[in-house]
Write a protein that holds these residues in place. Sequence first.
Motif: not given
Length: 154
Positions: A134-138, A145-148
């Motif tokens: 899951t590192t590549d797309d973290f 997810i958090m950039g809103d």
Amino acid sequence: MINFIGTYDCKADSKGRVMLPMALKSQLAPVLNEGFVIKRSVFSPCLELYPMAEWNLLMQKLSKKNRFIKKNNDFIRRFSAGVKIVEIDATGRLLIPKNLVEVAGITKEVVLSSSIKILEIWDKDSYEKVLEETTDDFAGQAEEIMGDDTDELS
């Protein structure tokens, strides 16, 4: 409610007992007497440890689902398959039921990873493999997810 912090490397003995590190026992202290629920994860090859109060909140949400709708009933059955009530003993050990040890592929090396209000219990090799995958797309996930920018997080 508790928000757990940290990732801990532990060892499981042949009976599935895991000695919890002192830093984690301290975090669990406020809910130790209430007990815990352990279950297989929905999305990952690991187990999830819920403090009883957190489990009860989840069950309240699930109990509102109409059991006469087949997909709801099937989901509830699968979600609750293998669920067990567990306690942490006086010496700070968690006994993982044998069938759940097998489900998660737990051998000797175990990782206990905080996941906000629950703990994930992983076989160490599986945990490291999932982190690597899951590192590549973290970074992309973090932005999505958090950039809103309507939230007040900085």
